[in-house]
Design an enzyme around this catalytic site. Structure first.
Site, mmCIF file in Angstrom:
data_model
loop_
_atom_site.group_PDB
_atom_site.id
_atom_site.type_symbol
_atom_site.label_atom_id
_atom_site.label_comp_id
_atom_site.label_asym_id
_atom_site.label_seq_id
_atom_site.Cartn_x
_atom_site.Cartn_y
_atom_site.Cartn_z
ATOM 1 C CB VAL A 39 -8.485 2.356 3.373
ATOM 2 C CG1 VAL A 39 -8.965 1.126 4.132
ATOM 3 C CG2 VAL A 39 -7.886 3.381 4.315
ATOM 4 C CB ALA A 59 -3.642 7.941 0.533
ATOM 5 C CB SER A 114 6.594 -0.258 -5.004
ATOM 6 O OG SER A 114 6.569 -0.200 -6.426
ATOM 7 C CE LYS A 161 5.067 2.724 -3.657
ATOM 8 N NZ LYS A 161 3.835 3.360 -3.919
ATOM 9 C CG HIS A 179 9.579 3.398 -5.816
ATOM 10 N ND1 HIS A 179 8.315 3.416 -6.367
ATOM 11 C CD2 HIS A 179 10.132 2.231 -6.210
ATOM 12 C CE1 HIS A 179 8.125 2.309 -7.058
ATOM 13 N NE2 HIS A 179 9.198 1.560 -6.983
ATOM 14 C CG ASN A 180 5.207 5.910 -6.343
ATOM 15 O OD1 ASN A 180 5.837 4.911 -6.017
ATOM 16 N ND2 ASN A 180 3.899 5.975 -6.255
ATOM 17 C CD GLU A 193 5.806 3.827 -10.768
ATOM 18 O OE1 GLU A 193 6.141 3.273 -9.700
ATOM 19 O OE2 GLU A 193 4.613 4.011 -11.075
ATOM 20 C CE1 TYR A 194 3.939 9.450 -10.763
ATOM 21 C CE2 TYR A 194 3.527 11.343 -12.170
ATOM 22 C CZ TYR A 194 3.100 10.453 -11.211
ATOM 23 O OH TYR A 194 1.833 10.569 -10.709
HETATM 24 P P1 NBP Z 1 -8.442 2.167 -2.991
HETATM 25 O O1 NBP Z 1 -7.406 3.202 -2.856
HETATM 26 O O2 NBP Z 1 -9.364 2.217 -4.139
HETATM 27 O O3 NBP Z 1 -9.321 2.152 -1.642
HETATM 28 C C1 NBP Z 1 -10.457 1.322 -1.506
HETATM 29 C C2 NBP Z 1 -10.554 0.812 -0.082
HETATM 30 O O4 NBP Z 1 -10.657 1.898 0.848
HETATM 31 C C3 NBP Z 1 -11.808 -0.026 0.109
HETATM 32 O O5 NBP Z 1 -11.488 -1.119 0.957
HETATM 33 C C4 NBP Z 1 -12.755 0.949 0.796
HETATM 34 O O6 NBP Z 1 -13.750 0.316 1.568
HETATM 35 C C5 NBP Z 1 -11.796 1.659 1.693
HETATM 36 N N1 NBP Z 1 -12.324 2.918 2.249
HETATM 37 C C6 NBP Z 1 -12.587 4.103 1.655
HETATM 38 BR BR1 NBP Z 1 -12.442 4.416 -0.127
HETATM 39 N N2 NBP Z 1 -13.019 5.036 2.498
HETATM 40 C C7 NBP Z 1 -13.061 4.438 3.701
HETATM 41 C C8 NBP Z 1 -13.413 4.878 4.989
HETATM 42 N N3 NBP Z 1 -13.799 6.147 5.214
HETATM 43 N N4 NBP Z 1 -13.341 4.005 6.002
HETATM 44 C C9 NBP Z 1 -12.941 2.741 5.788
HETATM 45 N N5 NBP Z 1 -12.560 2.262 4.592
HETATM 46 C C10 NBP Z 1 -12.615 3.104 3.551
HETATM 47 O O7 NBP Z 1 -7.800 0.690 -2.925
HETATM 48 P P2 NBP Z 1 -6.449 0.123 -3.598
HETATM 49 O O8 NBP Z 1 -6.313 0.527 -5.020
HETATM 50 O O9 NBP Z 1 -6.460 -1.313 -3.239
HETATM 51 O O10 NBP Z 1 -5.281 0.849 -2.799
HETATM 52 C C11 NBP Z 1 -5.152 0.781 -1.387
HETATM 53 C C12 NBP Z 1 -4.005 1.669 -0.958
HETATM 54 O O11 NBP Z 1 -2.798 1.181 -1.539
HETATM 55 C C13 NBP Z 1 -4.126 3.118 -1.426
HETATM 56 O O12 NBP Z 1 -3.624 3.971 -0.438
HETATM 57 C C14 NBP Z 1 -3.240 3.181 -2.653
HETATM 58 O O13 NBP Z 1 -2.749 4.470 -2.900
HETATM 59 C C15 NBP Z 1 -2.147 2.210 -2.265
HETATM 60 N N6 NBP Z 1 -1.419 1.607 -3.367
HETATM 61 C C16 NBP Z 1 -2.042 1.204 -4.480
HETATM 62 C C17 NBP Z 1 -1.332 0.615 -5.515
HETATM 63 C C18 NBP Z 1 -2.025 0.147 -6.739
HETATM 64 O O14 NBP Z 1 -1.322 -0.320 -7.663
HETATM 65 N N7 NBP Z 1 -3.343 0.202 -6.811
HETATM 66 C C19 NBP Z 1 0.027 0.416 -5.374
HETATM 67 C C20 NBP Z 1 0.651 0.798 -4.200
HETATM 68 C C21 NBP Z 1 -0.087 1.391 -3.210
HETATM 69 P P3 NBP Z 1 -15.169 -0.075 0.889
HETATM 70 O O15 NBP Z 1 -14.943 -1.371 0.191
HETATM 71 O O16 NBP Z 1 -16.081 -0.200 2.039
HETATM 72 O O17 NBP Z 1 -15.534 1.037 -0.050
#
Ligand code: NBP
Length: 475
Positions: free
Chosen positions: A74, A76, A128, A182, A185-186, A189-190
């Site tokens: 979810v 961060a 990542s 990580k 790493h990021n 990446e920047y």
């Molecule tokens: P998001 O970072 O956009 O988070 C969305 C998710 O968080 C949904 O499942 C949402 O549930 C849930 N959520 C939130 Br917002 N508030 C909540 C709460 N209070 N209680 C329970 N669930 C909650 O999703 P993502 O882009 O898939 O990234 C997920 C994680 O992975 C993040 O920490 C991100 O930094 C990390 N990350 C992302 C990438 C990338 O390329 N995107 C790469 C590496 C790591 P809902 O559906 O009910 O709203």
């Protein structure tokens, strides 16, 4: 049948990782705060493997084999704390909670300590590779207690990217170390992206190349020592033509770079650790400057001077840019690895830099041929004082140095900003200098604040009586 792993948080990253687990033969329990995402995943991809649909946290936890393993994906920050709290209430001693989000490592240290008191194993895992990596094989950096890795390692390794038969996943070290590496790493990446951007900018403004011409250069580079995911996708982005205007897409995208925070975290942490990560810092600041749109608008048209001398030999200059990019990249990685060593010492993590180079070879955004060289360098000498001093990199820089200087000179004369190229070169020159003006700094500090200095010829601390007879005393 109970699930081997549960995934909660089924946005882009979580759903792709859940599918990755299922495609690799694991039964996956699914949970999301709003049930719509769970159902959408099952509707579109339910046939890819064995999933268990759950609605409440209690159902979710009950669907898991013991020790239970739950991966949180979810947002961060507070959402992660909220989900951990809910899960911890429903789980039992020995169960494992994995946070795969981009948590700040100090949050991970805090969470691990607090869950340990409740008998739970908490693993902060850096992941990542973006969406595509999550689905087809990311690079995974799990920290946390060693015991957790026995129950978790094989599962994570089965979904990670593989390079030469080695999974891009290994236990990094205690508590926040996985998220720390990580983060760095990021940061790297920047820096990598900024350096590529500077190279691109030189082609456009010093050689008047079209985006397509620059794309062709990057494609060629991707067959050599610069081979990397970021160089490869740079060519793809530069080739793209905008359907609406017929212009290269890159020319219709607003030139204000955004950031989510991990680059900034890296620099903040580096400041606290006292590690000069100038390449990463320049990259973070360059994004900030690009985003200062009103200031930039007001400054357009300021004097550029009269030195402008365009390179006369495009082929030579192309080679020069490639070497400036390679050398600056070596500096950025050297600095990143310095920060990892400093973090390891500060938190007693006992991190192995060679392991990181190994698991960054595939799956992640900074994957590159270059990382094999870094792995080799640390295999040869685990205690390298700086990556720059490894024989391969020392030679690579020696080979690049004149090109690197020509690029910075040309950019400065033409008024083309190359903050990361220039600052990496300055770092290199400072690192190899026999004497630095820091001696003067110490003299000034002693003058205005009696902060004392050391001498090159005797032990101890000294102070000059600046406002007295200017004799020297031992402090
Ligand atoms: P998001 O970072 O956009 O988070 C969305 C998710 O968080 C949904 O499942 C949402 O549930 C849930 N959520 C939130 Br917002 N508030 C909540 C709460 N209070 N209680 C329970 N669930 C909650 O999703 P993502 O882009 O898939 O990234 C997920 C994680 O992975 C993040 O920490 C991100 O930094 C990390 N990350 C992302 C990438 C990338 O390329 N995107 C790469 C590496 C790591 P809902 O559906 O009910 O709203």
């Amino acid at each position: 049948e109970l699930a081997q792993i549960g995934v909660t948080g089924l946005a882009v990253m979580g759903s792709n990782i859940a599918r990755n687990f299922a495609r690799n033969g694991h039964t996956v329990a699914l949970h999301n705060r709003s049930i719509a995402k769970t159902d959408a995943l099952l509707a579109e991809h339910g046939s890819e493997g064995k999933f268990i649909r759950t609605e409440t946290i209690e159902e979710f936890v009950a669907a898991l084999q013991k020790p239970r393993r739950v991966l949180i994906m979810v947002k961060a920050g507070d959402p992660t704390d909220a989900v951990i709290e809910e899960l911890a209430g429903a789980m039992e001693e020995g169960d494992i909670i994995i946070d795969g989000g981009n948590a700040l490592y100090t949050d991970t240290i805090r969470r691990e300590a607090s869950l340990k008191q409740r008998g739970l194993l908490f693993v902060g895992a850096g992941i990542s590779g973006g969406e595509e990596g999550a689905l087809n094989g990311p690079s995974i950096m799990p920290g946390g207690p060693v015991d957790s890795y026995k129950a978790l390692g094989p599962l994570l390794e089965s979904i990670a990217a593989q390079v030469d038969g080695t999974p891009c996943c290994t236990h990094i070290g205690p508590d926040g170390s996985g998220h720390f590496v990580k983060m760095v790493h990021n940061g790297i990446e920047y820096a990598d992206m900024q350096l590529i951007g500077e190279a691109y900018n030189l082609f456009r403004d010093a050689l008047d190349y079209t985006p397509q011409q620059v794309a062709d250069v990057f494609t060629e580079w991707n067959a050599g020592d610069l081979e990397s995911y970021l160089v490869e996708i740079t060519a793809e982005v530069l080739k793209q033509v905008d359907a609406k205007t017929g212009q290269p897409l890159v020319d219709v995208i607003v030139d204000a770079a955004e950031q989510k925070g991990t680059g900034r975290w890296t620099v903040k942490a580096a400041l606290d650790l006292g590690v000069p990560v100038t390449g990463i810092a320049e990259a973070v600041f360059a994004r900030a400057l690009s985003g200062s749109r009103s200031q930039r608008k007001a400054a357009v048209g300021l004097a550029s001077g009269t030195l402008a001398a365009k390179p006369s030999d495009a082929e030579q200059f192309t080679h020069d840019i490639s070497r400036a990019l390679y050398a600056s990249k070596i500096v950025a990685y050297a600095q990143g690895f310095d920060q990892i060593a400093a973090g390891s010492a500060e938190y007693d993590w006992n991190l192995h830099p060679g392991d990181l180079a190994t698991i960054w070879r595939g799956g992640c955004i900074i994957r590159a041929r270059f990382l094999n060289r870094i792995k080799d360098a640390y295999d040869d000498n685990a205690d390298l004082p700086s990556l720059i001093l490894a024989p391969y990199f020392r030679d690579a820089i020696e080979d690049a140095i004149d090109s690197w200087r020509r690029v910075v000179i040309t950019a400065a004369s033409l008024g083309i900003p190359v903050p990361a190229f220039a600052s990496s070169l300055a770092y290199y020159d400072a690192l190899r200098a026999e004497r630095l003006p820091a001696a003067l700094t110490q003299g000034q500090r002693d003058f205005f604040g009696a902060h004392t200095y050391e001498r090159i010829d005797s032990e101890g601390k000294f102070h000059t009586l600046w406002s007295g007879d200017r004799s020297e005393i031992q402090a």
